[in-house]
Motif scaffolding. Structure first.
Motif, PDB file in Angstrom:
ATOM      1  N   SER A   1       0.846  -1.183   0.000  1.00 56.64           N
ATOM      2  CA  SER A   1       0.000   0.000   0.000  1.00 56.64           C
ATOM      3  C   SER A   1       0.890   1.244   0.000  1.00 56.64           C
ATOM      4  CB  SER A   1      -0.897  -0.010   1.238  1.00 56.64           C
ATOM      5  OG  SER A   1      -1.589   1.204   1.370  1.00 56.64           O
ATOM      6  N   SER A   2       0.508   2.245  -0.781  1.00 51.67           N
ATOM      7  CA  SER A   2       1.364   3.426  -0.945  1.00 51.67           C
ATOM      8  C   SER A   2       1.430   4.289   0.313  1.00 51.67           C
ATOM      9  CB  SER A   2       0.866   4.275  -2.112  1.00 51.67           C
ATOM     10  OG  SER A   2      -0.473   4.692  -1.880  1.00 51.67           O
TER      11      SER A   2
ATOM     12  N   ASP B   1       0.368  -6.669  -5.132  1.00 48.72           N
ATOM     13  CA  ASP B   1      -0.114  -5.348  -5.528  1.00 48.72           C
ATOM     14  C   ASP B   1      -0.517  -4.552  -4.289  1.00 48.72           C
ATOM     15  OD1 ASP B   1      -2.670  -6.129  -4.744  1.00 48.72           O
ATOM     16  OD2 ASP B   1      -3.369  -6.498  -6.779  1.00 48.72           O
ATOM     17  N   SER B   2      -1.049  -3.361  -4.508  1.00 51.45           N
ATOM     18  CA  SER B   2      -1.321  -2.452  -3.392  1.00 51.45           C
ATOM     19  C   SER B   2      -2.536  -2.855  -2.577  1.00 51.45           C
ATOM     20  CB  SER B   2      -1.518  -1.031  -3.930  1.00 51.45           C
ATOM     21  OG  SER B   2      -2.555  -1.003  -4.900  1.00 51.45           O
TER      22      SER B   2
END
Length: 742
Positions: free
Chosen positions: A32-33, A417-418
Motif C-alpha cells: 500500500s502506498s 499489488d497495493s
C-alpha cells in the motif's frame, strides 16, 4: 504499508488475553502506498547501510536510543556498536529518514547489478482455452484488447492457445503465424518437443507498442476446436465415455519451462494469464470432475469436507516450478460447471497470482478486471519479515505467501499489488507478558521488494522505437516500526477493539478450519467463539448485584456497554450466512466456495466487511443522502421512508428504488448526480470490478436485492428450513452462553 490491529492496546499478560475472548493480531497491506492513516513513507537510499541489531537483527528505527558510538535496539534492548559506515550515514541527519520517521522506504542494491542499473522488461503471456465456445472466446478477446491498452510501452507479450494441442503465435511478421504441437493423451507424458525448438522465445514475445495491431489480428483468428477435432484427438475413455481435449496441465508446464530460459536476463517476472472454460481433462494434470457428482449424490459422506481438498498435487508442484522460473500465473475461469478449483488454485495463489471465477460470459467483468489489474503497480520477489519485542511473538501467519524453509517468521511473496493483505496473530513468549518490563510492545515489519521502472529515453527525432524503451530493476526495503500501549484492565481492552480486523482474523481461521475439517467445523468454530466472547464480556461487565445464578436476563448479547464490540454478533451472523460457510446441501457450488476463500483471504479489513455484511445507504433523491447506514432488513427499508437505496456488497453494487418512490425521481439515476459519483468512487477503490445493477421496486424482479436482507428469517431462496434470522440467532447464542456459564 497499512497495518491495523485487532486491539489498539495490547493485553498485559496471558490471563488478560484469555479472559477477553478476543483474537490478538494484525492485518498488513505491505505494498500500500501509504499507512492506514494516509501517511506516505519517508523515502531514502542506501538501505543496505541501515544498522541492524546484533541480537535480534531488527533494523535501526526512530524508537531506538542513539549515542555517538552506539545505539540501543528498541525491540530487544541490546546495545550495539555503530560501524564507520553508519557513523558517516548519521552524520547527515537530513539524509537519514529512519531518524525522524518510523515508516521508511529505502533503495538497496540489486544483486548482480555491480553498481549499475539492471535491465529488465515486463513480460506477459495469454494462454487461451480453445476447448470452449464462441461466446467464451469473444469475452477473452475483449479482455486481452483491454489488457493491451493497459500495458506500458516496451512490454513484451505472447499469445498461446491450448486444447488437445498447443498453439504458439508469432505476431512480429506481416501476418500472425501459429505453430501447433499436439499433446500426448497419456497423463504421464509431456510434449515430444520443446517449445523453444518450435519457436524461439524472442520470436514468440512481441513488443506491445509496435505489434499491437498484429496481436489484435491474431486474436481475431481464435476459433474453438470442433467436436470432431477433440473427439479424434482424445478418443474414447472408459465405458465408452468421450474424453475431453483441454490439455491445460501440459500447456502450463511447457510454457513455464519455455519462459524460464530468459529469467534473469530479459525479465525478472513473467506473468501468465490463463483463461479456462472448464476443468483440465486431457494429458498430464487432468482432473476427474465425476467426484462432484458422486459426492453430491452421496448420503454417507460429507461433501463439504470431501470437495475442498485437492485431488492431485500436480498444480501445487507446478507452482513451485513457476516460482523458480520467475513466472506468476493468474487463472481466469469462465464457467458454471465443476472445474475443481480446489486443485487448480495452487497454481495461481502459490505462484503469486490471483484466481478469478465468472459464472457466465453475459455479464462478466473480465475485461474491466484485466485492465484494472494491469493498470496498478505491483512488486515482485518480495520478502516479508515480522519482528516483535521480546515479550511476545507471531503465532500464526495467514495469506497468499509461503514460509521461508530456513528462517522463522519470514514469508516470500512472488507478486504483490497495493491491495494484497496478510495477517498475523500473536502469543506471549512468557505468561507474565508485558508486566515484567516497562517498555511498550513494538512490532517491526520489513518488506523487501523489486519493481521494474521505465527509463526515459528518446531518439533524436523525438520518437521512440522498440529498442529505445528501457526498463531498470529497482530493489527497495520498506520498514514500518509500530509502538503500542497496553490495557490496564478488561474495559480498556474491549474499548480498543477494531471489529473489522477481528473479522479478518476470524475469516482466516474459519477458512483453515473448513479446509482441514470441513465447513461444519468452520461454522462450529465461529459459533463457539461468539458464545465464549459473550460469556467473557458478560462476566467482565456484570453488575454489582449480580449473583451466581446464570440466567438469560444477565446475558448481554448486544454488548450494550461496549460500542466497539457491538458490530461483532451481526458480523458473525452474516459470516455464517455467507456462501463461504453455507453447507453444500444449500446449493453452494464448491468452486464458488474456493473462489471466495481465495478472494476473502487477500482483502483489506474494510473491503472484507463489505463482502460479508454489505453497506446499505438510503437517499432522499439521487443528489441527497438520507442516512449512511441501515441494517439489512425489510423493517429498515420501510421505517426509513427513503425512496432510494444503495447496497454495496463489494462484488456487487445495487441501486434500488422502492415501489413507493415518487415517479418523478429519475431512474436510473443521472450520470452527474451524487449517487453516481459515490458509485464511481466505490468502483475505483476496489481490487476487482463490482457488478452494477439498477432495480425498480414494483416493476423489476427484486430478488437480487432482497437476497442481501439477511437479517430476515425467510430471505435465502434455497428453501432450507435451518436458516434463521438475526433475532433467532441471538436468542440461540444467549441460551448457549447460559449453558457455557453453568
Amino acid at each position: 504499508m497499512a497495518v491495523r490491529s485487532t486491539l489498539s492496546r495490547f493485553p498485559i499478560d496471558v490471563d488478560a488475553h484469555e479472559s477477553s475472548g478476543l483474537p490478538w493480531g494484525i492485518t498488513l497491506t505491505p505494498f500500500s502506498s501509504s499507512d492506514e492513516t494516509g501517511t506516505s513513507p519517508a523515502f531514502g537510499s542506501n538501505g543496505h547501510l541501515l544498522p541492524r541489531c546484533e541480537n535480534c537483527y531488527a533494523y535501526f528505527n526512530a524508537y531506538c536510543d542513539l549515542e555517538q558510538w552506539s545505539w540501543t535496539c528498541a525491540l530487544c534492548g541490546n546495545l550495539n556498536g555503530l560501524t564507520s559506515d553508519a557513523i558517516r550515514r548519521f552524520s547527515d541527519p537530513g539524509s537519514c529518514p529512519e531518524l525522524s520517521s518510523p515508516f521508511v522506504d529505502l533503495e538497496i542494491p540489486v544483486d548482480g547489478s555491480e553498481g549499475g542499473d539492471m535491465q529488465s522488461r515486463p513480460v506477459y503471456v495469454a494462454a487461451v482455452d480453445l476447448s470452449s465456445s464462441e461466446e467464451f472466446l469473444e469475452l477473452i478477446k475483449s479482455a486481452l484488447l483491454a489488457a493491451l491498452e493497459a500495458l506500458v510501452p516496451g512490454s513484451l507479450f505472447g499469445l498461446v492457445t491450448f486444447s488437445h494441442k498447443i498453439g504458439l503465435y508469432d505476431v512480429q511478421g506481416p501476418i500472425p503465424i501459429v505453430k501447433n504441437i499436439f499433446i500426448p493423451p497419456d497423463s504421464e507424458d509431456g510434449l515430444p518437443v520443446d517449445l523453444e525448438d518450435v519457436m524461439p522465445l524472442l520470436s514468440f514475445l512481441a513488443p506491445v507498442e509496435i505489434c499491437k495491431d498484429s496481436i489484435a489480428a491474431a486474436l481475431d483468428t481464435l476459433k474453438p476446436t470442433t467436436t470432431w477435432e477433440r473427439t479424434t484427438a482424445a478418443g474414447q475413455g472408459l465405458d465408452g465415455v468421450l474424453l475431453g481435449g483441454r490439455g491445460f496441465g501440459v500447456a502450463m508446464s511447457a510454457l513455464i519451462d519455455y519462459l524460464s530460459s530468459e529469467y534473469g536476463s530479459t525479465f525478472s517476472l513473467a506473468r501468465i494469464f490463463a483463461f479456462l472454460s472448464g476443468a483440465p481433462d486431457y494429458g498430464a494434470g487432468q482432473l476427474d470432475t465425476r467426484r462432484y457428482g458422486e459426492q453430491y449424490a452421496s448420503k454417507g459422506e460429507d461433501a463439504d469436507r470431501a470437495l475442498l481438498p485437492e485431488q492431485t498435487p500436480f498444480y501445487r508442484d507446478l507452482a513451485a516450478v513457476a516460482v523458480q522460473s520467475g513466472v506468476c500465473v493468474d487463472i481466469f475461469a469462465v464457467t458454471n460447471e465443476y472445474t475443481d478449483l480446489a486443485s487448480l488454485k495452487f497454481l495461481s495463489i502459490e505462484s503469486g497470482g490471483s484466481l478469478f471465477l465468472y459464472a457466465n460470459t453475459d455479464d462478466s467483468t473480465l475485461p474491466q478486471d484485466m485492465y484494472r489489474m494491469l493498470s496498478r503497480p505491483y512488486a515482485f520477489g518480495c520478502i516479508l519479515r515480522l519482528r516483535t519485542s521480546s515479550d511476545f511473538k507471531p503465532a500464526h501467519s495467514y495469506g497468499h505467501f509461503f514460509p521461508d524453509p530456513q528462517y522463522e517468521n519470514v514469508q516470500h511473496i512472488i507478486c504483490c499489488d497495493s491491495f494484497a493483505t496478510y495477517a498475523y496473530d500473536f502469543a506471549f513468549a512468557d505468561p507474565s507478558g508485558f508486566s515484567r518490563h516497562a517498555e511498550p510492545p513494538i512490532i517491526q515489519i520489513a518488506f523487501q521488494y523489486s519493481v521494474v521502472e521505465p527509463l526515459e529515453e528518446t531518439s533524436g527525432n523525438g520518437l521512440q522505437s522498440s529498442s529505445s524503451f528501457k526498463f531498470c530493476l529497482k530493489r527497495r526495503l520498506r520498514i514500518r516500526t509500530l509502538q503500542y500501549g497496553t490495557a490496564a484492565n478488561i474495559n480498556e481492552l474491549y474499548d480498543s477493539v477494531d471489529s473489522e480486523v477481528v473479522l479478518s482474523i476470524l475469516v482466516h481461521k474459519v477458512i483453515l478450519a473448513s479446509l482441514d475439517e470441513g465447513v461444519r467445523e468452520g461454522r462450529n468454530l465461529l459459533h463457539d467463539w461468539l458464545v465464549i466472547l459473550t460469556a467473557q464480556y458478560t462476566d467482565a461487565y456484570k453488575p454489582a448485584h449480580y449473583d451466581n445464578e446464570k440466567s438469560l436476563a444477565h446475558v448481554d448479547v448486544a454488548f450494550s456497554q461496549c460500542p466497539q464490540l457491538q458490530p461483532l454478533p451481526r458480523l458473525v451472523f452474516a459470516l455464517l450466512r455467507s456462501p463461504l460457510l453455507r453447507l453444500h446441501e444449500e446449493g453452494i457450488h464448491p468452486d464458488y466456495r474456493i473462489y471466495l476463500q481465495c478472494l476473502f483471504s487477500a482483502l483489506k479489513p474494510s473491503s472484507l466487511q463489505r463482502a460479508i455484511y454489505p453497506v446499505l445507504t438510503s437517499y432522499a433523491s439521487p443528489d441527497k443522502q438520507a442516512y449512511p447506514r441501515h441494517s439489512l432488513s425489510r423493517a429498515a427499508l420501510s421505517t426509513s421512508g427513503s425512496p432510494i437505496f444503495l447496497l454495496d456488497a463489494f462484488t456487487n453494487i445495487i441501486v434500488y428504488y422502492s415501489s413507493a418512490a415518487d415517479p418523478s425521481l429519475p431512474f436510473p439515476p443521472p450520470q452527474d448526480c451524487l449517487l453516481r459519483t459515490t458509485i464511481n468512487k466505490l468502483k475505483q477503490e476496489r481490487s476487482i470490478t463490482p457488478k452494477l445493477a439498477f432495480i425498480q421496486g414494483g416493476k423489476d424482479d427484486t430478488i437480487a436485492f432482497e437476497s442481501y436482507l439477511i437479517e430476515e428469517q425467510d430471505v435465502d431462496g434455497t428453501g432450507i428450513n435451518t436458516i434463521v434470522g438475526l433475532v433467532s440467532f441471538l436468542e440461540d447464542i444467549t441460551r448457549d452462553v447460559v449453558e457455557y456459564l453453568k
